[in-house]
Design an enzyme around this catalytic site. Structure first.
Site, mmCIF file in Angstrom:
data_model
loop_
_atom_site.group_PDB
_atom_site.id
_atom_site.type_symbol
_atom_site.label_atom_id
_atom_site.label_comp_id
_atom_site.label_asym_id
_atom_site.label_seq_id
_atom_site.Cartn_x
_atom_site.Cartn_y
_atom_site.Cartn_z
ATOM 1 N N GLU A 11 21.038 -3.885 9.933
ATOM 2 C CA GLU A 11 20.041 -4.486 9.040
ATOM 3 C C GLU A 11 18.753 -4.779 9.790
ATOM 4 O OE1 GLU A 11 22.734 -7.467 8.332
ATOM 5 O OE2 GLU A 11 23.407 -6.691 6.409
ATOM 6 N N ASP A 196 34.079 -5.741 0.891
ATOM 7 C CA ASP A 196 35.546 -5.684 0.784
ATOM 8 C C ASP A 196 36.066 -6.762 -0.168
ATOM 9 O OD1 ASP A 196 34.790 -7.191 3.549
ATOM 10 O OD2 ASP A 196 36.442 -8.193 2.542
HETATM 11 N N1 ADE Z 1 32.387 -10.347 5.945
HETATM 12 C C1 ADE Z 1 32.657 -9.263 5.197
HETATM 13 N N2 ADE Z 1 33.885 -9.329 4.671
HETATM 14 C C2 ADE Z 1 34.441 -10.488 5.085
HETATM 15 C C3 ADE Z 1 35.683 -11.109 4.896
HETATM 16 N N3 ADE Z 1 36.642 -10.545 4.169
HETATM 17 N N4 ADE Z 1 35.890 -12.305 5.493
HETATM 18 C C4 ADE Z 1 34.923 -12.873 6.251
HETATM 19 N N5 ADE Z 1 33.736 -12.317 6.476
HETATM 20 C C5 ADE Z 1 33.477 -11.138 5.891
#
Ligand code: ADE
Length: 230
Positions: A11, A196
């Site tokens: 980024e 995610d």
């Molecule tokens: N950053 C991106 N995904 C995450 C997750 N599942 N837990 C903590 N930080 C994150």
């Protein structure tokens, strides 16, 4: 001056690519990049993973550059059915989901000393972030973003965070940056693109979607910088 704290190197590389008159400083191991985008004074840094590194970065940025606002960009795990990978979460407030003095009778997440759980983001910053995302037609949700020193990857922990804080996304830096801004009286906002699902299998999703999500958060912050007036 607008301060941008990115969680990922990619980024900052995008930002640096569109910055003019760039100068660099290294403080406490963090590289700060200072320059101009569309005539606006910017300082940007990659903070490193977790709440301690991000707090060091925010405090150093405030003391050295005195920004009028800090926006934290990056990726996050989704805690909401309304947020899929590459969508955007905007914080209305941030919480520390792993701060727990409940054995002493406090509610989970209470920040002793300032006695709050949720640290509110600046409302004008939230509104402008929402406008900046909507210009790009990316699905987005504004809500609580929860931070802790762990990558959330189990349904059990995901549900704990959702149930205790009514949070829409989880990550590892937003609350510590917000906490530092709060005690220094600096406006702040947090913008995260979903990489995610924060449960079993989230490591695989993260690998696939983190780079695309990071690009999305960069595109939004570019719009934000264009339209932000001090
Ligand atoms: N950053 C991106 N995904 C995450 C997750 N599942 N837990 C903590 N930080 C994150």
């Amino acid at each position: 001056m607008i301060g941008i704290i990115a969680a990922m190197q990619i980024e900052l590389l995008h930002l640096k690519g569109i910055m003019e008159d760039v100068k660099c400083d290294n403080i406490s191991g963090v590289e700060f990049i200072n320059g101009k985008i569309s005539g606006k004074e910017i300082v940007a840094a990659v903070c490193g993973v977790g709440k301690v590194f991000s707090a060091i970065c925010a405090e150093a940025m405030i003391l050295k550059y005195n920004p009028s606002v800090i926006v934290n960009i990056g990726v996050a795990g989704s805690l909401s059915k309304k947020l899929n990978t590459t969508d955007i979460a905007i914080a209305k407030s941030v919480v520390h989901h792993d701060l727990d003095t409940s054995p002493l009778g406090d509610p989970v997440g209470l920040i002793s000393g300032i006695n709050i759980i949720n640290i509110d983001c600046d409302k004008d910053v939230v509104n402008l972030l929402e406008k900046s995302v909507n210009k790009l037609n990316i699905n987005n949700v504004t809500g609580v973003i929860a931070s802790g020193d762990q990558f959330v990857a189990t349904t059990e922990r995901k549900n704990f965070i959702k149930e205790n804080f009514d949070a829409v996304a989880c990550e590892m830096e937003g609350a510590s940056i917000g906490h530092v801004c709060y005690v220094n009286n600096v406006k702040f906002g947090v913008l995260r693109a979903i990489s995610d699902s924060a449960d079993e299998g989230s490591d695989m999703l993260y690998e696939e979607f983190a780079p695309i999500a990071a690009k999305n958060s960069f595109e939004v912050i570019k719009n934000f910088i264009m339209d932000y007036n001090e």
